[in-house]
Structures are given as C-alpha cells and as structure tokens.
Design a protein around this motif. Structure first.
Motif, PDB file in Angstrom:
ATOM      1  N   LEU A 141      83.754  69.761   8.007  1.00 40.12           N
ATOM      2  CA  LEU A 141      84.351  69.920   6.674  1.00 40.12           C
ATOM      3  C   LEU A 141      85.384  71.041   6.732  1.00 40.12           C
ATOM      4  O   LEU A 141      85.197  72.018   7.454  1.00 40.12           O
ATOM      5  N   THR A 142      86.441  70.908   5.929  1.00 38.86           N
ATOM      6  CA  THR A 142      87.502  71.910   5.945  1.00 38.86           C
ATOM      7  C   THR A 142      87.797  72.390   4.524  1.00 38.86           C
ATOM      8  O   THR A 142      88.038  71.574   3.632  1.00 38.86           O
ATOM      9  N   PRO A 143      87.788  73.716   4.312  1.00 36.81           N
ATOM     10  CA  PRO A 143      88.169  74.254   3.002  1.00 36.81           C
ATOM     11  C   PRO A 143      89.626  73.891   2.683  1.00 36.81           C
ATOM     12  O   PRO A 143      90.458  73.828   3.605  1.00 36.81           O
ATOM     13  N   PRO A 144      89.950  73.656   1.418  1.00 33.01           N
ATOM     14  CA  PRO A 144      91.329  73.329   1.059  1.00 33.01           C
ATOM     15  C   PRO A 144      92.308  74.391   1.570  1.00 33.01           C
ATOM     16  O   PRO A 144      92.095  75.579   1.379  1.00 33.01           O
ATOM     17  N   GLY A 145      93.350  73.956   2.276  1.00 31.52           N
ATOM     18  CA  GLY A 145      94.380  74.858   2.765  1.00 31.52           C
ATOM     19  C   GLY A 145      94.065  75.561   4.066  1.00 31.52           C
ATOM     20  O   GLY A 145      94.887  76.307   4.587  1.00 31.52           O
ATOM     21  N   SER A 146      92.890  75.334   4.632  1.00 33.39           N
ATOM     22  CA  SER A 146      92.484  76.039   5.846  1.00 33.39           C
ATOM     23  C   SER A 146      92.740  75.186   7.087  1.00 33.39           C
ATOM     24  O   SER A 146      92.647  73.966   7.041  1.00 33.39           O
ATOM     25  N   ARG A 147      93.015  75.840   8.201  1.00 34.67           N
ATOM     26  CA  ARG A 147      93.056  75.157   9.497  1.00 34.67           C
ATOM     27  C   ARG A 147      91.693  75.218  10.157  1.00 34.67           C
ATOM     28  O   ARG A 147      91.408  74.461  11.069  1.00 34.67           O
ATOM     29  N   CYS A 148      90.845  76.129   9.728  1.00 31.49           N
ATOM     30  CA  CYS A 148      89.537  76.303  10.329  1.00 31.49           C
ATOM     31  C   CYS A 148      88.506  75.475   9.560  1.00 31.49           C
ATOM     32  O   CYS A 148      88.443  75.539   8.334  1.00 31.49           O
ATOM     33  N   SER A 149      87.725  74.715  10.296  1.00 25.50           N
ATOM     34  CA  SER A 149      86.713  73.847   9.700  1.00 25.50           C
ATOM     35  C   SER A 149      85.316  74.391   9.953  1.00 25.50           C
ATOM     36  O   SER A 149      85.105  75.235  10.819  1.00 25.50           O
TER      37      SER A 149
END
Length: 143
Positions: free
Chosen positions: A45-53
């Motif tokens: 899963l990835t937070p909105p706007g993040s490159r890190c999952s």
C-alpha cells in the motif's frame, strides 16, 4: 548514486484487518495483494503522494539469522502533510483514532499547532504500530 527508501515492512497479525485499516481508513492505495508462492502473501500500500510503500506480508522466509519483528513493535514511522488540520479531519472521518494536533514546547507536548515543522499528530494501527504525522511547509512538497 541515489538511495531511495521504497518499502517499509509493517508487522501485523491479521493481513486483511491491516489492509482495511491502511487502505480504507488511512486512504492508502492498495498497489498489490497477491500470493507470490503457496502460503506467501504480500500486500503493498502507498500513502497518497509518497514514493515509499508499506508492505504487509505473511509466510515470507527470513534471511539467515534474522528475527521477525513482533506485530505492533514498529514505532516512529512518520508521514508529512502540508495541512495537518485537514489530514486529521480526514483520518477522523474515516474512523481512525488520532491524537489532537500538538507541538513540542518547553514543557513537552502541548495541544495546538506550533511554528514551522512543529505541528504533529499521532495514531496507531490495530496492532499498535505507531505513526507520527508532521506538518511540513507547502513549498517543500515538490522535492
């Protein structure tokens, strides 16, 4: 050479419950939910706007000598937002128990926003993994 942090393993007891918490309640995008081999399931899963999952997994063998983190033992994960009040309102509307917005002062944590980089809120996932959300200046959101 760039070194980018792309994935953080979050130790949980129930993959479906954690997927619901992060995907539905926190609004993270479910990128992947698959069984990569018999008995080995990975959810990313990835937070909105993040490159890190985030990765939630079960059945994955550990590297030699490595010990698994206990569910709930991951603390201090930090997300940054440009509007902490809006972020808090969104989490609360989705059913996440979130602390009031706080800042660090001479007497420790005090309710309310602080100066630049000094506004925070805190929440935990169903297993007790702890998250910090910090307000960052909006001009840094393009970095």
């Amino acid at each position: 050479m760039n070194w980018t942090l792309e994935v953080v393993l979050v130790p949980v007891t129930d993959l479906d419950r954690a997927k619901d918490f992060y995907g539905t309640k926190c609004g993270f995008k479910v990128d992947l939910d698959t069984e990569v081999a018999p008995g080995i399931r990975i959810i990313q899963l990835t937070p909105p706007g993040s490159r890190c999952s985030l990765t939630l997994q079960s059945g994955m063998p550990l590297a030699s000598g490595e010990k698994a983190m206990a569910p709930g033992s991951l603390q201090g994960l930090q997300l940054c937002v440009t509007d902490i009040d809006a972020a808090r309102a969104e989490l609360v509307s989705r059913g996440v128990e979130v602390s009031p917005v706080q800042h660090l002062g001479p007497e420790g944590w005090t309710e309310g926003k602080g100066e630049t980089w000094n506004s925070f809120m805190f929440f935990k996932d169903p297993d007790g993994n702890g998250w910090t959300v910090q307000q960052a200046p909006s001009e840094l959101s393009e970095r």
